[in-house]
Write a protein that holds these residues in place. Sequence first.
Motif, PDB file in Angstrom:
ATOM      1  N   CYS A  23       1.064  -1.245  -0.575  1.00  0.00           N
ATOM      2  CA  CYS A  23      -0.277  -0.199  -0.277  1.00  0.00           C
ATOM      3  C   CYS A  23       0.687   1.381  -0.282  1.00  0.00           C
ATOM      4  CB  CYS A  23      -1.004  -0.186   0.656  1.00  0.00           C
ATOM      5  SG  CYS A  23      -2.190   1.840   1.329  1.00  0.00           S
ATOM      6  N   GLU A  24       0.423   1.828  -1.216  1.00  0.00           N
ATOM      7  CA  GLU A  24       1.686   3.467  -1.562  1.00  0.00           C
ATOM      8  C   GLU A  24       1.040   4.400  -0.035  1.00  0.00           C
ATOM      9  OE1 GLU A  24       2.844   6.551  -4.745  1.00  0.00           O
ATOM     10  OE2 GLU A  24       1.719   4.746  -5.605  1.00  0.00           O
ATOM     11  N   GLU A  25      -0.158   3.782   0.175  1.00  0.00           N
ATOM     12  CA  GLU A  25      -0.797   5.241   0.974  1.00  0.00           C
ATOM     13  C   GLU A  25       0.046   5.257   2.976  1.00  0.00           C
ATOM     14  OE1 GLU A  25      -3.548   8.613   2.315  1.00  0.00           O
ATOM     15  OE2 GLU A  25      -1.852   8.288   0.283  1.00  0.00           O
ATOM     16  N   TYR A  26      -0.624   4.054   2.699  1.00  0.00           N
ATOM     17  CA  TYR A  26      -0.003   3.791   4.348  1.00  0.00           C
ATOM     18  C   TYR A  26       1.950   4.372   4.069  1.00  0.00           C
ATOM     19  CZ  TYR A  26       1.083   0.910   8.570  1.00  0.00           C
ATOM     20  OH  TYR A  26       1.352   0.323   9.341  1.00  0.00           O
ATOM     21  N   ARG A  27       2.151   3.537   3.264  1.00  0.00           N
ATOM     22  CA  ARG A  27       4.054   3.988   3.101  1.00  0.00           C
ATOM     23  C   ARG A  27       4.261   5.313   3.427  1.00  0.00           C
ATOM     24  NH1 ARG A  27       5.234   0.434  -0.808  1.00  0.00           N
ATOM     25  NH2 ARG A  27       5.269   2.438  -2.349  1.00  0.00           N
ATOM     26  N   SER A  28       3.405   5.308   2.519  1.00  0.00           N
ATOM     27  CA  SER A  28       3.899   6.842   2.451  1.00  0.00           C
ATOM     28  C   SER A  28       3.705   7.471   4.201  1.00  0.00           C
ATOM     29  CB  SER A  28       2.812   7.831   1.800  1.00  0.00           C
ATOM     30  OG  SER A  28       2.978   9.261   1.404  1.00  0.00           O
ATOM     31  N   ILE A  29       2.288   7.513   4.617  1.00  0.00           N
ATOM     32  CA  ILE A  29       2.401   7.711   5.655  1.00  0.00           C
ATOM     33  C   ILE A  29       3.317   7.686   6.890  1.00  0.00           C
ATOM     34  CG2 ILE A  29       0.826   7.820   7.920  1.00  0.00           C
ATOM     35  CD1 ILE A  29      -2.113   7.636   5.921  1.00  0.00           C
ATOM     36  N   TYR A  30       3.861   6.115   6.653  1.00  0.00           N
ATOM     37  CA  TYR A  30       4.496   5.762   7.943  1.00  0.00           C
ATOM     38  C   TYR A  30       5.685   6.476   7.785  1.00  0.00           C
ATOM     39  CZ  TYR A  30       7.796   2.374   9.758  1.00  0.00           C
ATOM     40  OH  TYR A  30       9.033   2.115  10.629  1.00  0.00           O
ATOM     41  N   GLU A  31       6.242   6.375   6.615  1.00  0.00           N
ATOM     42  CA  GLU A  31       7.609   7.184   6.137  1.00  0.00           C
ATOM     43  C   GLU A  31       7.798   8.313   6.549  1.00  0.00           C
ATOM     44  OE1 GLU A  31       8.175   6.704   2.054  1.00  0.00           O
ATOM     45  OE2 GLU A  31       9.031   4.614   1.985  1.00  0.00           O
ATOM     46  N   SER A  32       6.947   9.522   5.797  1.00  0.00           N
ATOM     47  CA  SER A  32       6.408  11.073   6.028  1.00  0.00           C
ATOM     48  C   SER A  32       6.698  10.578   8.454  1.00  0.00           C
ATOM     49  CB  SER A  32       5.198  11.467   5.819  1.00  0.00           C
ATOM     50  OG  SER A  32       4.254  10.868   7.091  1.00  0.00           O
ATOM     51  N   GLN A  33       5.987  10.187   9.125  1.00  0.00           N
ATOM     52  CA  GLN A  33       6.349  10.164  10.501  1.00  0.00           C
ATOM     53  C   GLN A  33       6.984   9.755  11.194  1.00  0.00           C
ATOM     54  OE1 GLN A  33       2.704   8.111  11.747  1.00  0.00           O
ATOM     55  NE2 GLN A  33       1.142   9.116  11.654  1.00  0.00           N
ATOM     56  N   THR A  34       8.155   8.290   9.808  1.00  0.00           N
ATOM     57  CA  THR A  34       9.293   7.801  10.669  1.00  0.00           C
ATOM     58  C   THR A  34      10.619   8.685  11.070  1.00  0.00           C
ATOM     59  OG1 THR A  34       8.713   5.356  10.270  1.00  0.00           O
ATOM     60  CG2 THR A  34      11.143   6.412  10.846  1.00  0.00           C
ATOM     61  N   LYS A  35      10.539  10.483   9.136  1.00  0.00           N
ATOM     62  CA  LYS A  35      11.749  10.739   9.117  1.00  0.00           C
ATOM     63  C   LYS A  35      10.705  11.827  10.226  1.00  0.00           C
ATOM     64  CE  LYS A  35      11.499  10.647   4.205  1.00  0.00           C
ATOM     65  NZ  LYS A  35      11.264  11.413   2.984  1.00  0.00           N
ATOM     66  N   ASN A  36      10.336  11.839  11.130  1.00  0.00           N
ATOM     67  CA  ASN A  36       9.602  13.426  11.972  1.00  0.00           C
ATOM     68  C   ASN A  36       9.816  13.170  13.191  1.00  0.00           C
ATOM     69  OD1 ASN A  36       8.919  15.122  10.127  1.00  0.00           O
ATOM     70  ND2 ASN A  36       7.008  14.835   9.875  1.00  0.00           N
ATOM     71  N   GLN A  37       9.674  11.598  13.369  1.00  0.00           N
ATOM     72  CA  GLN A  37      10.512  10.954  14.994  1.00  0.00           C
ATOM     73  C   GLN A  37      11.007  11.223  15.811  1.00  0.00           C
ATOM     74  OE1 GLN A  37      10.172   6.562  14.744  1.00  0.00           O
ATOM     75  NE2 GLN A  37       9.697   6.565  16.589  1.00  0.00           N
ATOM     76  N   GLY A  38      12.353  11.797  14.926  1.00  0.00           N
ATOM     77  CA  GLY A  38      13.961  12.729  15.700  1.00  0.00           C
ATOM     78  C   GLY A  38      12.970  13.845  16.555  1.00  0.00           C
ATOM     79  N   LYS A  39      12.349  15.106  16.219  1.00  0.00           N
ATOM     80  CA  LYS A  39      11.768  15.840  16.061  1.00  0.00           C
ATOM     81  C   LYS A  39      10.640  16.002  17.054  1.00  0.00           C
ATOM     82  CE  LYS A  39      12.237  17.572  11.018  1.00  0.00           C
ATOM     83  NZ  LYS A  39      12.252  17.561   9.833  1.00  0.00           N
ATOM     84  N   GLY A  40      10.536  15.274  17.324  1.00  0.00           N
ATOM     85  CA  GLY A  40      10.306  15.119  18.810  1.00  0.00           C
ATOM     86  C   GLY A  40       7.671  14.965  18.527  1.00  0.00           C
ATOM     87  N   ASP A  41       7.661  14.029  19.733  1.00  0.00           N
ATOM     88  CA  ASP A  41       6.245  12.971  19.488  1.00  0.00           C
ATOM     89  C   ASP A  41       5.746  14.290  20.262  1.00  0.00           C
ATOM     90  OD1 ASP A  41       7.674  10.519  20.442  1.00  0.00           O
ATOM     91  OD2 ASP A  41       6.936  10.672  18.238  1.00  0.00           O
ATOM     92  N   ASP A  42       4.131  13.560  20.323  1.00  0.00           N
ATOM     93  CA  ASP A  42       2.986  14.154  20.754  1.00  0.00           C
ATOM     94  C   ASP A  42       3.079  14.043  22.324  1.00  0.00           C
ATOM     95  OD1 ASP A  42       1.879  15.418  18.462  1.00  0.00           O
ATOM     96  OD2 ASP A  42       0.672  13.641  18.512  1.00  0.00           O
ATOM     97  N   ASP A  43       3.241  15.504  23.082  1.00  0.00           N
ATOM     98  CA  ASP A  43       3.514  15.019  24.364  1.00  0.00           C
ATOM     99  C   ASP A  43       2.714  14.812  25.121  1.00  0.00           C
ATOM    100  OD1 ASP A  43       5.799  15.229  24.636  1.00  0.00           O
ATOM    101  OD2 ASP A  43       6.393  17.857  23.700  1.00  0.00           O
TER     102      ASP A  43
END
Length: 610
Positions: free
Chosen positions: A588-608
């Motif tokens: 699923c390209e849509e799911y992979r796109s969501i996952y990759e975008s969140q993985t890239k931003n993971q180091g920038k901080g999660d929802d607190d």
Amino acid sequence: MSKTLDAPQGKELATQAPERPKHLIRTLMHSLREYKRESWLAPGFVAIESILEILIPTIMAQMIDQGVAGGSMPAIWKFGMILLGCAVLSLFAGFMSGRYAAIASSGFAKNLRHDLFEKVQSFSFTNIDRFSTGSIITRLTTDVTNIQFAFQLIIRVAVRAPIMVVVAWFFSFRISHSISMVFLIIIPILGVGLTALALSVHPIFEKVFHTYDHLNNIVDENLQGIRVVKSYDREEHEDHKFGRVSQRIFTLYCKAEHVMAFNWPILNTCIYGAMLIISWMGTKQIVASHNNPALGLTTGDLTALVTYAMQILMSLNMVSMIVVMVVISRADAERICQVLNEVSTVRDNSHPIDVVPDGSIDFDHVTFRYSEGSEKPVLDDINLDIASGKTIGIVGGTGSSKSSLVQLIPRLYDVSSGSLKVGGHDVRDYDLVALRDAVAMVLQKNVLFTGTIAENIRWGNPDATDEDVRRVCKLAQADGFINEFPKGYDTYIEEGGSNVSGGQRQRLCIARALLKKPKILILDDSTSAVDTKTDQLIRHAFATEIPDTTKIIIAQRVASVEESDEIIVMDEGHILDHGTHDELLETCEEYRSIYESQTKNQGKGDDDDE
């Protein structure tokens, strides 16, 4: 339970055709119930009071003619004592009629509010979407209050006025046929005038109450979003918005009052015109009585006629006040009956199933529309089979109808076509209470009610022990912060849960849902305000503590659903793809796109946690 963004905005039923008066009365009278006795006693005492008041002028005339004019002291004492007795009885009857009228009208209003609120509680989301929050509040408050005042007037004044008019006219007819005919001319003139005013002003009052609904919506919206208003410094904008609607109400009321202002000129013209005619005719007949006493009037007769004239004309004055109140309250009655006569789109069948066997869910070609007239369905041909005890994740963009999908499971809405089965049976075959007891929902924006933390948690099960409450709070990762409060589980929650953070509020609502021991647990983005670690602990507790419960998790974060047995990807009301986390990354390209975008931003901080 609040509506999600997937649901349409509520719309007022302003275009609904008004009901006939007899249908309005029949609907409203169902709320009278235990106050029927007082509703009959009040007009009964009014009738006694009115008859006694009408007798007093006749007795007074006898006392004047036989006692004063005839110079008989015994006659004065005799009729004086009779007058005193009538006055005392009339006073007692008036007091009792007022007492019973107050009880009947207040009780009627109490039942009416209860029936309205109970009816709203029985509505499906489809029914609720047809009314705005402000409109329902107006109907429960202003509209019911106006109906209460109108009902009290009707069982007192509306009974008194006709009796006074009819009986007073009968006694005046006995005294003078010709003078009594004046009233038969005045009454139709006044009736036509008041009817014309009522017909012209009724549409204006309908607009007034619809504008009141808008005003209440603005107040409700402003108070709920007061933090946003202040943070954006929009107080002046909100003040102007409120002022425009308030000015609209002012304008409409002024327009209505300009029309109703003709009520007093019409009434006074009839009253003073009648008094002039009666005085002129009475004077002529008194003069004629010197030549032929059998053809004229006595002084006592004229006194009685004038009193009867005032009674009749004052009764007509009361009728005019009733007309004004009934005109206003008819608009209220129509709006109240719209709610009372609204039929819920979700109802039990004749022989409902009262036990949900398990948490299995089967969507079979399900299509759903919020309204029958919608061309594009919200959900289109959904096919989905979920085994009992499984954990299902749902992801998708905003407006993909994720929330609409899960709201069909407890029958907050009914499917438009196809079938939805829970535990092997169509949800429409279940008893609603049984079905909803088996399903627990936790929304992103949940509501806590005024009361202690323990009382809020026990919404899931009023009979739960303190230990049960603590256990579910530990599962929801709420026990830690609760114990930090000075009063612990006895900490008082303010209106809307404003004294706890968003993450704390979500965890309390999860605990509340768990206390139901549901067969199906739906989490609709309900951990969005907690940090990633807490989210992981909550999901781990679900897996170990409630393995037999079917869990549906709607989330924006892929991390919240990646351990699910199956993940569903939705887009514009369709199931785009489904599978495990690893399978969807491959297919699923849509799911992979969501996952990759969140993985890239993971180091920038999660929802607190808020």
